[in-house]
Design an enzyme around this catalytic site. Structure first.
Site, short mmCIF file in Angstrom:
data_model
loop_
_atom_site.label_atom_id
_atom_site.label_comp_id
_atom_site.label_asym_id
_atom_site.label_seq_id
_atom_site.Cartn_x
_atom_site.Cartn_y
_atom_site.Cartn_z
N HIS A 6 44.26 37.36 37.94
CA HIS A 6 44.01 37.76 36.40
C HIS A 6 44.09 38.38 36.39
O HIS A 6 43.57 39.32 34.93
CB HIS A 6 42.20 37.91 36.70
N CYS A 7 44.79 40.05 36.68
CA CYS A 7 44.98 40.75 36.53
C CYS A 7 46.32 41.61 36.38
O CYS A 7 47.05 41.59 34.61
CB CYS A 7 44.82 42.24 37.39
N LEU A 8 47.65 41.25 37.04
CA LEU A 8 48.91 41.91 36.59
C LEU A 8 49.93 40.79 35.60
O LEU A 8 50.73 41.64 35.41
CB LEU A 8 49.70 41.95 38.34
#
Ligand SMILES: NC(=O)c1ccc[n+]([C@@H]2O[C@H](COP(=O)([O-])OP(=O)(O)OC[C@H]3O[C@@H](n4cnc5c(N)ncnc54)[C@H](O)[C@@H]3O)[C@@H](O)[C@H]2O)c1
Length: 419
Positions: A260-262
């Site tokens: 969900h981040c990078l």
């Protein structure tokens, strides 16, 4: 009477936060719009690696944790912590979940309450997007009647060393009294809070952390794509560089970035810079391009490996090891392994997958899940290692398979080709 905390969103970020607040002695309602999730939580059935079902059971039994899909259960909460998704839609930030939960919180706000946003987002979201929604819906004034802050989550799913309590937490407020309230809340269950002067600084700090990882992964990925021509083993070079005690930080290549981040957060920053200054963050654009290209590169390498063995991908039997975006988690959101699997399927491969961490219904259509054993390794024309979960017998893989393409450097031997 203990204070009431409402944690909005009971996912990877919200559930550990709710458990932390329960442990600190708060009464906690965990609000989520996903009724299936709420039912599972109420039955002490955890779907998150970092929270065991026993932990959840203890929190429920304490009477201080209530998962719910009814907003009225959060009415009059002293603290609202918003931990909802912040995805991208066609390359632009999609703040719908933050806006919707802000509208719902506004209807329940009472004077003296504190609202803190934890979702990752671009600088300005808290003061320019959330505060107006809260003021409009409540008829109250931020800073005068209620407090608002931003505190980015740094949770790293499955990390056994660094958790919510011992990872320093950045805290901020729209004004000094808000910062004081936000910091006092987290100080009850986080060992060290790090105050900053504005919510925008805290928002940028989170994007800086994730962009730093994204760019450095892109750097090693790009170098990994040229080392075969140079006749150098990138992994050996990284180990050698890592012997330097200062000025170098170890990052390793892989099949791309996921979770969900990078794949998302650096694009929030890129989007905002383009909107506000008409300039570009060239390094972020380049990192996106390089990391996005990795699945295609892996497919090409597998294609070449099979070709060298006089086989086409079409009709070949391929065993994929790991689909999750990183080791020891079940999260397959944005996982490059999904992309690679779909590309190989489209080329006509017959695919089986070893992935114990994910529910079967989450797997893509057209792939069968199998357990790892010598038979399935012998069945495969190619074994493609995409996620290096612990507890997998990589020696067996190295010894038994005819051809292994290893993107994580876990196998060794004659049959193994490393990214
Ligand atoms: N997963 C991570 O490792 C991680 C780490 C740091 C920061 N973050 C950030 O934290 C935020 C949440 O991520 P996550 O991984 O916990 O997401 P998630 O999908 O696991 O959980 C979010 C939950 O919010 C619920 N939800 C959506 N809209 C809602 C609404 N209006 N009201 C109440 N509930 C609602 C969803 O049903 C879901 O259960 C994101 O901004 C993410 O970038 C995630």
């Amino acid at each position: 009477m203990s204070k009431l905390v409402a944690v909005i969103g009971q996912g990877y970020v919200g559930l550990p936060l709710a458990m932390g607040a329960v442990d600190a002695g708060f009464d906690v309602v965990g609000v989520d719009v996903d009724e299936r999730r709420v039912t599972r939580l109420a039955a002490a059935d955890s779907f998150i690696e970092d929270i065991t079902s026993a932990q959840l059971r203890a929190a429920l039994d304490s009477g201080r944790y209530r998962p719910t899909s009814r907003w009225s259960d959060a009415d009059g909460a002293d603290i609202f912590a918003i931990t909802v998704p912040t995805p991208l839609r066609e390359g632009a930030p999609d703040l719908t979940y933050v806006e919707k939960s802000g509208e719902a919180v506004a209807r329940l706000l009472r004077p003296g309450a504190t609202v803190v946003l934890e979702s990752t987002t671009y600088p300005g979201t808290t003061d320019q997007v959330l505060v107006p929604i809260l003021e409009r819906g409540s008829g109250l004034r931020a800073g005068t009647d209620f407090h608002v802050g931003y505190s980015p989550e740094r949770i790293d799913p499955s990390n056994r060393t660094w958790g919510l309590a011992n990872t320093p937490k950045i805290v901020s407020g729209i004004d000094p009294p808000s910062l004081e309230r936000v910091q006092a809340f987290y100080d009850t269950f986080v060992q060290r809070t790090v105050p900053v002067s504005s919510t925008r600084t805290a928002e940028l700090a989170k994007l800086l952390e994730n962009t730093f990882r994204h760019v450095n992964i892109a750097l090693v990925n790009e170098i990994a794509t040229v080392t075969p021509q140079l006749g150098v083993d990138i992994w050996e070079a990284i180990d050698a560089a890592d012997s330097k005690p200062f000025g170098f930080m170890r990052f390793t290549p892989g099949p791309g970035v996921g979770g969900h981040c990078l794949p998302i957060d650096p694009s929030y920053l890129l989007w905002q810079v383009r909107q506000t200054s008409r300039s570009d963050l060239r390094i972020v654009s380049a990192a996106n391009e390089i990391n996005d290209h990795m699945p295609e590169y892996v497919v090409r390498r597998v294609q070449a490996g099979l070709n060298a063995r006089r086989k086409a991908v079409n009709g070949s039997r391929i065993l994929v090891l790991g689909l999750a975006y990183k080791k020891n988690v079940g999260d397959i959101r944005e996982s490059p392994a999904l992309d690679i699997t779909k590309q190989l399927l489209a080329l006509g491969a017959d695919i089986r997958v070893v992935e114990r961490h994910t529910d079967a219904e989450a797997l893509p259509d057209g792939v069968d899940r199998v357990e790892l054993d010598a038979d399935v390794l012998r069945w495969a024309d190619a074994v493609v290692l995409l996620t290096d979960h612990d507890g997998v017998d990589y020696d067996l893989v190295s010894r038994t398979a005819d051809y292994v393409f290893d993107t994580r450097h876990r196998c060794q031997g004659e049959s193994v080709e490393v990214l």
